[in-house]
Design a protein around this motif. Structure first.
Motif, PDB file in Angstrom:
ATOM      1  N   LEU A  17      -6.246 -20.270 -11.338  1.00 56.56           N
ATOM      2  CA  LEU A  17      -5.626 -19.505 -10.259  1.00 56.56           C
ATOM      3  C   LEU A  17      -6.518 -19.616  -9.033  1.00 56.56           C
ATOM      4  N   ARG A  18      -5.921 -19.454  -7.858  1.00 49.44           N
ATOM      5  CA  ARG A  18      -6.702 -19.379  -6.627  1.00 49.44           C
ATOM      6  C   ARG A  18      -6.371 -18.087  -5.897  1.00 49.44           C
ATOM      7  N   LEU A  19      -7.387 -17.283  -5.686  1.00 53.37           N
ATOM      8  CA  LEU A  19      -7.234 -16.052  -4.923  1.00 53.37           C
ATOM      9  C   LEU A  19      -7.564 -16.315  -3.462  1.00 53.37           C
ATOM     10  N   TYR A  29     -17.124 -14.168  10.619  1.00 55.33           N
ATOM     11  CA  TYR A  29     -18.418 -14.786  10.917  1.00 55.33           C
ATOM     12  C   TYR A  29     -19.495 -13.717  10.881  1.00 55.33           C
ATOM     13  N   ASN A  30     -20.626 -14.047  10.255  1.00 52.51           N
ATOM     14  CA  ASN A  30     -21.754 -13.130  10.093  1.00 52.51           C
ATOM     15  C   ASN A  30     -21.502 -12.040   9.050  1.00 52.51           C
ATOM     16  N   TYR A  31     -20.451 -12.206   8.260  1.00 51.24           N
ATOM     17  CA  TYR A  31     -20.198 -11.296   7.164  1.00 51.24           C
ATOM     18  C   TYR A  31     -20.435 -12.002   5.821  1.00 51.24           C
ATOM     19  N   ALA A  32     -20.902 -11.228   4.862  1.00 49.51           N
ATOM     20  CA  ALA A  32     -20.848 -11.652   3.468  1.00 49.51           C
ATOM     21  C   ALA A  32     -19.511 -11.161   2.923  1.00 49.51           C
ATOM     22  N   ILE A  33     -18.752 -12.074   2.328  1.00 48.93           N
ATOM     23  CA  ILE A  33     -17.438 -11.689   1.815  1.00 48.93           C
ATOM     24  C   ILE A  33     -17.267 -12.262   0.432  1.00 48.93           C
ATOM     25  N   GLY A  34     -16.683 -11.495  -0.440  1.00 47.24           N
ATOM     26  CA  GLY A  34     -16.515 -11.990  -1.799  1.00 47.24           C
ATOM     27  C   GLY A  34     -15.642 -11.079  -2.627  1.00 47.24           C
ATOM     28  N   TRP A  35     -15.748 -11.293  -3.933  1.00 51.41           N
ATOM     29  CA  TRP A  35     -14.823 -10.664  -4.865  1.00 51.41           C
ATOM     30  C   TRP A  35     -15.551  -9.823  -5.900  1.00 51.41           C
ATOM     31  N   ALA A  74     -11.338 -21.285  10.407  1.00 56.20           N
ATOM     32  CA  ALA A  74     -10.200 -21.298  11.325  1.00 56.20           C
ATOM     33  C   ALA A  74      -9.132 -20.284  10.904  1.00 56.20           C
ATOM     34  N   LYS A  75      -8.995 -20.102   9.596  1.00 52.74           N
ATOM     35  CA  LYS A  75      -7.983 -19.173   9.081  1.00 52.74           C
ATOM     36  C   LYS A  75      -8.561 -17.794   8.803  1.00 52.74           C
ATOM     37  N   ASN A  76      -9.881 -17.642   9.011  1.00 57.79           N
ATOM     38  CA  ASN A  76     -10.516 -16.346   8.754  1.00 57.79           C
ATOM     39  C   ASN A  76     -10.225 -15.874   7.327  1.00 57.79           C
ATOM     40  N   THR A  77     -10.333 -16.824   6.400  1.00 52.15           N
ATOM     41  CA  THR A  77      -9.917 -16.586   5.016  1.00 52.15           C
ATOM     42  C   THR A  77     -10.972 -17.127   4.059  1.00 52.15           C
ATOM     43  N   VAL A  78     -11.114 -16.429   2.940  1.00 51.38           N
ATOM     44  CA  VAL A  78     -11.987 -16.865   1.862  1.00 51.38           C
ATOM     45  C   VAL A  78     -11.147 -17.061   0.603  1.00 51.38           C
ATOM     46  N   TYR A  79     -11.511 -18.072  -0.170  1.00 47.89           N
ATOM     47  CA  TYR A  79     -10.762 -18.400  -1.380  1.00 47.89           C
ATOM     48  C   TYR A  79     -11.678 -18.326  -2.601  1.00 47.89           C
ATOM     49  N   LEU A  80     -11.096 -17.999  -3.740  1.00 50.09           N
ATOM     50  CA  LEU A  80     -11.803 -18.053  -5.010  1.00 50.09           C
ATOM     51  C   LEU A  80     -10.971 -18.895  -5.969  1.00 50.09           C
ATOM     52  N   GLN A  81     -11.432 -20.106  -6.219  1.00 48.09           N
ATOM     53  CA  GLN A  81     -10.780 -20.982  -7.183  1.00 48.09           C
ATOM     54  C   GLN A  81     -11.323 -20.659  -8.561  1.00 48.09           C
ATOM     55  N   MET A  82     -10.430 -20.273  -9.448  1.00 48.65           N
ATOM     56  CA  MET A  82     -10.829 -19.859 -10.788  1.00 48.65           C
ATOM     57  C   MET A  82     -10.260 -20.843 -11.796  1.00 48.65           C
ATOM     58  N   ALA A  91      -8.584  -8.741 -15.088  1.00 49.45           N
ATOM     59  CA  ALA A  91      -9.068  -7.600 -14.312  1.00 49.45           C
ATOM     60  C   ALA A  91      -8.271  -7.516 -13.016  1.00 49.45           C
ATOM     61  N   VAL A  92      -8.473  -6.427 -12.308  1.00 51.53           N
ATOM     62  CA  VAL A  92      -8.016  -6.342 -10.923  1.00 51.53           C
ATOM     63  C   VAL A  92      -9.145  -6.878 -10.055  1.00 51.53           C
ATOM     64  N   TYR A  93      -8.821  -7.820  -9.203  1.00 52.40           N
ATOM     65  CA  TYR A  93      -9.814  -8.444  -8.334  1.00 52.40           C
ATOM     66  C   TYR A  93      -9.662  -7.891  -6.916  1.00 52.40           C
ATOM     67  N   TYR A  94     -10.790  -7.508  -6.325  1.00 51.38           N
ATOM     68  CA  TYR A  94     -10.823  -6.948  -4.978  1.00 51.38           C
ATOM     69  C   TYR A  94     -11.716  -7.814  -4.106  1.00 51.38           C
ATOM     70  N   CYS A  95     -11.291  -8.060  -2.870  1.00 45.65           N
ATOM     71  CA  CYS A  95     -12.205  -8.703  -1.939  1.00 45.65           C
ATOM     72  C   CYS A  95     -12.861  -7.642  -1.069  1.00 45.65           C
ATOM     73  N   ALA A  96     -14.073  -7.930  -0.656  1.00 40.25           N
ATOM     74  CA  ALA A  96     -14.856  -6.986   0.134  1.00 40.25           C
ATOM     75  C   ALA A  96     -15.739  -7.752   1.101  1.00 40.25           C
ATOM     76  N   ALA A  97     -16.022  -7.147   2.245  1.00 37.59           N
ATOM     77  CA  ALA A  97     -16.829  -7.799   3.272  1.00 37.59           C
ATOM     78  C   ALA A  97     -17.801  -6.813   3.896  1.00 37.59           C
ATOM     79  N   ASP A  98     -19.002  -7.288   4.155  1.00 31.63           N
ATOM     80  CA  ASP A  98     -20.014  -6.487   4.827  1.00 31.63           C
ATOM     81  C   ASP A  98     -20.979  -7.433   5.540  1.00 31.63           C
TER      82      ASP A  98
END
Length: 122
Positions: A17-19, A29-35, A74-82, A91-98
């Motif tokens: 799956l790809r989230l 930009y300048n954020y750490a973002i993940g799941w 360019a899309k201001n998007t992060v992906y998680l290829q699983m 599980a329920v997967y949540y994205c978060a940024a800081d």
């Protein structure tokens, strides 16, 4: 300001799956973002994170070699290829940024998306 997560679903063991996590109202930009993920009865777990400015990545031991995080500035998007999904990835997967990876890792990110359900079952 919003993080929009998508891409969850039902997949058989060994499948993929790809989230996606799209940001609006601010630039990543300048954020750490993940799941993060949380399964019923279990604690929330930080799965993977990427620094949007320099591309440094973090993976939990449980997903190393199977999951890949990437970003599209360019899309201001992060992906998680699983890939090679296992029932224990359910599980329920949540994205978060800081702006701070430490805050992201501690689970105290300033921005959170809604969850997307990932179910791995035959």
């Amino acid at each position: 300001v919003q993080l929009q997560a998508s891409g969850g679903g039902l997949v058989q063991p060994g499948g993929s799956l790809r989230l996606s996590c799209a940001a609006s109202g601010f630039t990543l930009y300048n954020y750490a973002i993940g799941w993060f993920r949380q399964a019923p009865g279990k604690e929330r777990e930080g799965v993977s994170c990427i620094s949007h400015s320099d591309g440094n990545t973090y993976y939990a031991d449980s997903v190393k070699g199977r999951f890949t995080i990437s970003r599209d500035n360019a899309k201001n998007t992060v992906y998680l290829q699983m890939n090679s999904l296992k029932p224990e990835d359910t599980a329920v997967y949540y994205c978060a940024a800081d702006r701070s990876f430490s805050s992201w890792y501690a689970g105290t990110s300033v921005y959170w998306g809604q969850g997307t359900q990932v179910t791995v079952s035959s």
